[in-house]
Enzyme design. Structure first.
Site, PDB file in Angstrom:
ATOM      1  N   GLY A   1      30.897  55.530  31.892  1.00  0.00           N
ATOM      2  CA  GLY A   1      31.820  55.546  33.019  1.00  0.00           C
ATOM      3  C   GLY A   1      31.229  54.961  34.292  1.00  0.00           C
ATOM      4  O   GLY A   1      30.092  54.466  34.299  1.00  0.00           O
ATOM      5  N   GLN A   2      32.019  55.044  35.357  1.00  0.00           N
ATOM      6  CA  GLN A   2      31.635  54.403  36.625  1.00  0.00           C
ATOM      7  C   GLN A   2      30.327  54.981  37.174  1.00  0.00           C
ATOM      8  O   GLN A   2      29.445  54.237  37.592  1.00  0.00           O
ATOM      9  CB  GLN A   2      32.767  54.593  37.649  1.00  0.00           C
ATOM     10  CG  GLN A   2      32.622  53.715  38.881  1.00  0.00           C
ATOM     11  CD  GLN A   2      33.518  54.140  40.034  1.00  0.00           C
ATOM     12  OE1 GLN A   2      34.113  55.216  40.018  1.00  0.00           O
ATOM     13  NE2 GLN A   2      33.612  53.294  41.043  1.00  0.00           N
TER      14      GLN A   2
ATOM     15  N   TYR B   1      44.500  67.086  38.001  1.00  0.00           N
ATOM     16  CA  TYR B   1      43.070  66.813  38.190  1.00  0.00           C
ATOM     17  C   TYR B   1      42.474  67.761  39.238  1.00  0.00           C
ATOM     18  O   TYR B   1      41.422  68.377  39.024  1.00  0.00           O
ATOM     19  CB  TYR B   1      42.939  65.355  38.630  1.00  0.00           C
ATOM     20  CG  TYR B   1      41.560  64.878  38.989  1.00  0.00           C
ATOM     21  CD1 TYR B   1      40.538  64.813  38.036  1.00  0.00           C
ATOM     22  CD2 TYR B   1      41.288  64.425  40.287  1.00  0.00           C
ATOM     23  CE1 TYR B   1      39.280  64.328  38.379  1.00  0.00           C
ATOM     24  CE2 TYR B   1      40.036  63.934  40.632  1.00  0.00           C
ATOM     25  CZ  TYR B   1      39.038  63.892  39.674  1.00  0.00           C
ATOM     26  OH  TYR B   1      37.795  63.405  40.018  1.00  0.00           O
TER      27      TYR B   1
HETATM   28  C1  AKB Z   1      40.329  59.759  41.809  1.00  0.00           C
HETATM   29  O1  AKB Z   1      40.862  58.928  42.579  1.00  0.00           O
HETATM   30  O2  AKB Z   1      40.965  60.409  40.982  1.00  0.00           O
HETATM   31  C2  AKB Z   1      38.851  59.962  41.941  1.00  0.00           C
HETATM   32  C3  AKB Z   1      38.496  61.099  42.846  1.00  0.00           C
HETATM   33  C4  AKB Z   1      38.722  60.987  44.296  1.00  0.00           C
HETATM   34  O3  AKB Z   1      38.037  62.113  42.393  1.00  0.00           O
HETATM   35  N1  AKB Z   1      38.200  58.768  42.382  1.00  0.00           N
END
Ligand code: AKB
Length: 317
Positions: free
Chosen positions: A13-14, A144
């Site tokens: 990943g990144q 998330y």
């Molecule tokens: C996203 O945009 O989902 C991520 C983060 C800010 O955690 N880069």
């Protein structure tokens, strides 16, 4: 003294792509085991050990940890904000189960230290958006963000109840040239550089004035390692530390790019990611990180723009 053996989960990943290389330079190539469900970059694959590992498979994780004598785990595998909105079940399952599998390697096994990334996504529309403080209202509005908030509570719980040395940062949007981010809301700030060099124009999926906290990858890697190397007794926060880099919006980054590519053009056409960005902070107060382990970012918008364009130009050539 026994040497640390480090497992990086999510090495393709990144963040993983760059963190593996940095940790190998510090701990020795054979002591840093990269792992992922898919092959990582050539640099990662060729410079040290690699394991195919799906972190959802707890017995396979246990087998890899045992066979290599792992003492530290960096868990970087996750579904990011935009992708998790499209696949709620997988977002919840991957982001939560992976963390519980890793924390239990520390609780029941020989793993001594765990790193797990949180995000500015733990904050939500009821959080004050300017200079958002470490301890504030946290009512995330995304799948998330909910996983990151729940994860932070689990990290602190495992530290308090089982004395697990778990450490975490709330990353802002991360900007890097080696690997593309995948499925985040802040991805525009990487795509814009690629498009500026390839086509001279970019259509932003966020409005021109959507300001978000961001950080250049060398700063993010350094923050991660500085936190992991800090003496345990200095770390007062075991949920996750706020860390700030810079804040800018699509208009400001396009102006920074125009200083190097005068003909560059930006247009705007928002999509569902705008609603996510609207709930996140615009800037971050990281005074706790400064106080506890001396954090300070180095790259401002002009420095990262210059470095991104230089490295991407070389890559495309
Ligand atoms: C996203 O945009 O989902 C991520 C983060 C800010 O955690 N880069």
């Amino acid at each position: 003294m026994t040497k640390d053996k480090i497992l990086i989960i999510g090495a393709s990943g990144q963040i993983g792509t760059e963190l593996v290389i940095k940790l190998r330079s510090m701990y020795g190539n054979i002591n840093v085991i990269a792992s992922d469900v898919k092959n990582a970059s050539d640099e990662v694959m060729k410079s040290g050990p690699y394991e195919v590992l799906d972190v959802m498979n707890e017995s396979r994780l246990h087998e890899v940890v045992k066979r290599h004598g792992i003492t530290q785990i960096y868990l970087l595998a996750a579904l990011l904000s935009a992708t998790a909105e499209k696949n709620m079940e997988l977002g919840w399952a991957l982001n939560m189960r992976s963390l519980s599998h890793v924390l239990d390697q520390a609780r029941f096994g020989n793993v001594k230290k765990v790193y797990w990334p949180s995000s500015i996504a733990v904050f939500g529309s009821t959080t004050p958006q300017i200079n958002t403080s470490q301890h504030t209202i946290m009512e995330p509005n995304t799948v998330y963000g909910i996983t990151k908030q729940a994860g932070e509570r689990w990290c602190e719980y495992y530290h308090q109840k089982f004395n697990i040395d778990v450490r975490s940062l709330r990353y802002p949007g991360l900007i890097s040239w080696k690997t593309h981010p995948g499925g985040g809301t802040t991805d525009y700030a990487v795509q814009i550089f690629h498009q500026a060099l390839k086509d001279g124009e970019y259509e932003s999926f966020l409005t021109e004035d959507t300001t978000l906290p961001m950080m250049y990858m060398p700063d993010a890697v350094r923050a991660t390692i500085e936190l992991m190397e800090a003496p345990s007794e200095n770390l007062k926060i075991r949920s996750s530390y706020n860390v700030a880099g810079i804040s800018f919006n699509p208009k400001e980054i396009s102006e920074a790019i125009k200083a190097y590519i005068p003909k560059f053009k930006i247009t705007y056409n928002t999509d569902e990611r705008q609603a996510i960005a609207n709930t996140w902070p615009k800037s971050i107060d990281d005074s706790e990180a400064q106080k506890d382990w001396g954090w300070k970012h180095h790259f401002d918008l002009d420095a990262l723009t210059k470095d991104m364009l230089l490295n991407l130009k070389n890559k495309y050539n």
